[in-house]
Design a protein around this motif. Structure first.
Motif, PDB file in Angstrom:
ATOM      1  N   LEU A 235       0.828  -1.200   0.000  1.00 40.62           N
ATOM      2  CA  LEU A 235       0.000   0.000   0.000  1.00 40.62           C
ATOM      3  C   LEU A 235       0.865   1.254   0.000  1.00 40.62           C
ATOM      4  O   LEU A 235       0.564   2.225  -0.714  1.00 40.62           O
ATOM      5  N   ALA A 236       1.949   1.259   0.768  1.00 46.23           N
ATOM      6  CA  ALA A 236       2.860   2.408   0.789  1.00 46.23           C
ATOM      7  C   ALA A 236       3.449   2.639  -0.598  1.00 46.23           C
ATOM      8  O   ALA A 236       3.569   3.784  -1.062  1.00 46.23           O
ATOM      9  N   ARG A 237       3.811   1.547  -1.288  1.00 47.66           N
ATOM     10  CA  ARG A 237       4.379   1.683  -2.639  1.00 47.66           C
ATOM     11  C   ARG A 237       3.337   2.209  -3.612  1.00 47.66           C
ATOM     12  O   ARG A 237       3.653   3.013  -4.504  1.00 47.66           O
ATOM     13  N   LYS A 242       1.248   6.925  -6.669  1.00 47.21           N
ATOM     14  CA  LYS A 242       0.092   7.804  -6.882  1.00 47.21           C
ATOM     15  C   LYS A 242       0.406   9.256  -6.514  1.00 47.21           C
ATOM     16  O   LYS A 242      -0.412  10.147  -6.721  1.00 47.21           O
ATOM     17  N   ASN A 243       1.593   9.489  -5.955  1.00 41.11           N
ATOM     18  CA  ASN A 243       1.967  10.809  -5.440  1.00 41.11           C
ATOM     19  C   ASN A 243       1.065  11.254  -4.291  1.00 41.11           C
ATOM     20  O   ASN A 243       0.864  12.459  -4.080  1.00 41.11           O
ATOM     21  N   ASP A 244       0.535  10.294  -3.567  1.00 39.73           N
ATOM     22  CA  ASP A 244      -0.262  10.578  -2.370  1.00 39.73           C
ATOM     23  C   ASP A 244       0.709  10.590  -1.190  1.00 39.73           C
ATOM     24  O   ASP A 244       0.871   9.611  -0.470  1.00 39.73           O
ATOM     25  N   TRP A 245       1.352  11.725  -1.012  1.00 45.17           N
ATOM     26  CA  TRP A 245       2.506  11.793  -0.114  1.00 45.17           C
ATOM     27  C   TRP A 245       2.119  11.629   1.347  1.00 45.17           C
ATOM     28  O   TRP A 245       2.862  11.000   2.121  1.00 45.17           O
ATOM     29  N   TYR A 249       3.639   8.518   3.440  1.00 41.31           N
ATOM     30  CA  TYR A 249       4.427   8.716   4.660  1.00 41.31           C
ATOM     31  C   TYR A 249       3.836   7.919   5.818  1.00 41.31           C
ATOM     32  O   TYR A 249       4.553   7.180   6.512  1.00 41.31           O
ATOM     33  N   GLU A 250       2.551   8.068   6.037  1.00 43.40           N
ATOM     34  CA  GLU A 250       1.916   7.415   7.196  1.00 43.40           C
ATOM     35  C   GLU A 250       1.998   5.890   7.099  1.00 43.40           C
ATOM     36  O   GLU A 250       2.229   5.208   8.110  1.00 43.40           O
ATOM     37  N   THR A 251       1.829   5.354   5.900  1.00 36.96           N
ATOM     38  CA  THR A 251       1.828   3.902   5.748  1.00 36.96           C
ATOM     39  C   THR A 251       3.229   3.329   5.884  1.00 36.96           C
ATOM     40  O   THR A 251       3.435   2.308   6.557  1.00 36.96           O
ATOM     41  N   ALA A 252       4.214   3.975   5.248  1.00 38.83           N
ATOM     42  CA  ALA A 252       5.596   3.514   5.401  1.00 38.83           C
ATOM     43  C   ALA A 252       6.048   3.645   6.847  1.00 38.83           C
ATOM     44  O   ALA A 252       6.721   2.753   7.389  1.00 38.83           O
ATOM     45  N   ASN A 253       5.667   4.735   7.488  1.00 34.90           N
ATOM     46  CA  ASN A 253       6.028   4.942   8.900  1.00 34.90           C
ATOM     47  C   ASN A 253       5.403   3.864   9.786  1.00 34.90           C
ATOM     48  O   ASN A 253       6.027   3.383  10.750  1.00 34.90           O
ATOM     49  N   LEU A 371      12.471  -3.710   4.363  1.00 35.54           N
ATOM     50  CA  LEU A 371      12.303  -2.521   5.186  1.00 35.54           C
ATOM     51  C   LEU A 371      13.028  -1.302   4.635  1.00 35.54           C
ATOM     52  O   LEU A 371      12.558  -0.171   4.789  1.00 35.54           O
ATOM     53  N   SER A 372      14.180  -1.482   3.989  1.00 35.22           N
ATOM     54  CA  SER A 372      14.917  -0.341   3.449  1.00 35.22           C
ATOM     55  C   SER A 372      14.054   0.505   2.526  1.00 35.22           C
ATOM     56  O   SER A 372      14.141   1.741   2.521  1.00 35.22           O
ATOM     57  N   GLU A 373      13.213  -0.168   1.726  1.00 34.13           N
ATOM     58  CA  GLU A 373      12.338   0.573   0.823  1.00 34.13           C
ATOM     59  C   GLU A 373      11.381   1.463   1.593  1.00 34.13           C
ATOM     60  O   GLU A 373      11.058   2.582   1.147  1.00 34.13           O
ATOM     61  N   MET A 374      10.927   1.018   2.748  1.00 38.94           N
ATOM     62  CA  MET A 374       9.997   1.819   3.535  1.00 38.94           C
ATOM     63  C   MET A 374      10.664   3.096   4.027  1.00 38.94           C
ATOM     64  O   MET A 374      10.043   4.167   4.059  1.00 38.94           O
ATOM     65  N   TYR A 375      11.936   3.017   4.410  1.00 49.28           N
ATOM     66  CA  TYR A 375      12.671   4.228   4.799  1.00 49.28           C
ATOM     67  C   TYR A 375      12.791   5.187   3.615  1.00 49.28           C
ATOM     68  O   TYR A 375      12.658   6.417   3.776  1.00 49.28           O
TER      69      TYR A 375
END
Length: 483
Positions: A235-237, A242-245, A249-253, A371-375
């Motif tokens: 979902l974060a990806r 989608k450029n839904d910043w 941010y919230e999902t990766a965090n 996890l690196s991608e999430m950062y």
């Protein structure tokens, strides 16, 4: 026998998919969809088989190398025998030249297999609620995984066959067909959604699935199946593309903070990637390699990138375009295995050095999320929401782990984030899609043997043609422009 033999030929033609393996039975038996999916064990068997098809589809070089090959991280090895010439591998030759053809598309199997996966996921979603021998929690878990797979398969097709989200100001350009019903549901001729609708449908699938994850029902290593953390990573990806910043941010965090997964340390980084059978410990999802009844591995990511000897090696290696991006102190520069291969150069056969990635040797599975991608997602989203200090801190976390020079200024931070994505996530299927969504040009230099080594954004060739077989079968399936 394969279950699609129980479906009239007309339905099979409409489905736009290849025959499925997930309901294949032992020789001499016949099991219909209704028979197999009437109990929990049948659904488990089907879902396990579905994961095998997902793994095969993304591990195939048609998808596994696509983004890095088109973006410039990858070049080809010489033929194993005979001429020793370096030529584009046949599975991707036309695509590599940005000249794939609808009628004879290199990617027909990827398109068909993706929609076959979607159809199988839909069957599981339709039958699971009717199970009488499964608990509500088990049914929710099985459906959550199937719905996430459906979203994932649609997302991959959208990346390859649709222009990026901001190609038009309101994302009203063509997306993909989004199937939410199995071919058993009746004859339909669906049209392509807009990109805006495509992404909304993907997000809706994931947001519905995520709350239903509970206890893993399938057997085998947990990292090889979707769970709540890897579904959130997907979902974060999606939000990133989608450029839904804010949501990116919230999902990766959320994944970084609550998954319980930790970044691999600097001291263990190289050793983790070099493990012969297990994934890197910061993995969120790795599709496991297929094994036979005796536990022997048949195919893996090493088929694309591996090196065994001077006569047994994969077709793809790192170009100097990516190698030269690393500082000498960067430990990621040690993730390349340099080997000399006999190569035909100007009519002479001479030894030439090639750099194989150590990420995908031995029995390597397909790295879907780590996890690196999430950062890196959180960093980019932080920058786009005016939190440059947080963005720089996240990038420096990745750079410090790599022993690379830390950033001391937020100047050019966007470019530094994209550079770090290229270095950290190389060969994991991101570069070309990163270039597209950031409206950047393709520039392939060292090792480029394409008729087109550079291509400027925007370009109609940034998407592939939908295979003619599929557009002929569905009169409402519009072809991409220029094809």
């Amino acid at each position: 026998m394969k279950y699609l033999k129980y479906i009239p030929l007309f339905f099979l033609i409409f489905s736009l998919q290849s025959c499925s393996d997930f309901l294949e039975q032992e020789p001499g038996t016949k099991t219909s969809i209704d028979e197999l999916l009437q109990n929990k064990q049948g659904v488990i068997t089907a879902l396990t088989g579905l994961y095998s098809e997902v793994e095969a589809n993304v591990r195939s070089d048609r998808y596994a190398v696509y983004a890095d090959l088109q973006g410039g991280n990858i070049k080809f090895t010489p033929s194993v025998s005979g001429s020793r010439l370096v030529v584009p591998f046949r599975n991707v030759a036309k695509v590599y030249n940005f000249d794939d053809l609808a009628q004879t598309s290199d990617y027909l199997s990827f398109y068909d297999d993706s929609y076959d996966i979607i159809n199988q996921a839909n069957l599981i979603l339709e039958y699971t609620p009717l199970l009488k021998d499964a608990t509500e929690a088990e049914k929710k878990q099985l459906m959550a995984e199937a719905q996430t797979i459906r979203a994932y398969a649609h997302f991959l097709v959208a990346l390859v066959y649709s222009q990026d989200y901001s190609y038009t100001p309101d994302a009203s350009h063509l997306g993909i067909v989004y199937n939410t019903k199995s071919i058993k549901a009746g004859i339909q001729y669906p049209a392509r959604e807009t990109v805006a609708n495509t992404y909304n449908l993907i997000i809706n699938d994931l947001k519905e699935a995520i709350p239903n994850y509970s206890t893993l029902v399938l057997g085998g290593p947990e990292y090889s199946y979707f769970n709540v953390n890897s579904a959130k990573a997907l979902l974060a990806r999606v939000y990133l593309n989608k450029n839904d910043w804010t949501n990116a941010y919230e999902t990766a965090n959320d994944v970084i903070t609550n998954s319980g997964v930790q970044l691999v340390t600097k001291e263990n980084y190289l050793a983790e990637w070099e493990k012969p059978n297990l994934p890197i410990s910061e993995i969120l999802l790795e599709f496991s390699v297929p094994k036979d009844s005796e536990g022997a591995v048949g195919t893996s990511m090493a088929n694309n990138f591996g090196y065994t000897s001077a006569s047994i090696y994969g077709s793809y290696v790192a170009s100097d375009d990516i190698i030269n991006l690393y500082e000498n102190t960067d430990i990621r520069k040690q993730l390349f295995l340099t080997q000399s291969l006999s190569t035909s150069v100007n009519g002479l056969t001479i030894p030439v050095n090639y750099n194989f990635t150590k990420k995908f040797q031995n029995n390597a599975g397909y790295v879907a999320f780590r996890l690196s991608e999430m950062y890196l997602i959180r960093a980019e989203a932080a920058l786009e929401t005016n939190r440059a200090a947080i963005a720089m801190a996240d990038i420096n976390t990745i750079r410090a782990r790599a022993n690379a020079t830390l950033l001391t200024s937020t100047a050019n931070l966007k470019e530094n984030i994209l550079l770090e994505r290229r270095k950290e996530l190389c060969f994991e299927g991101h570069l070309f899609f990163d270039l597209k969504r950031n409206h950047k040009n393709v520039s392939r230099n060292e090792g480029c043997i394409s008729t087109v080594c550079g291509i400027s954004y925007p370009s109609l060739k940034f998407v592939l043609p939908i295979p003619t077989y599929n557009t002929n079968a569905n009169p409402n399936l519009k072809q991409n422009d220029s094809y």
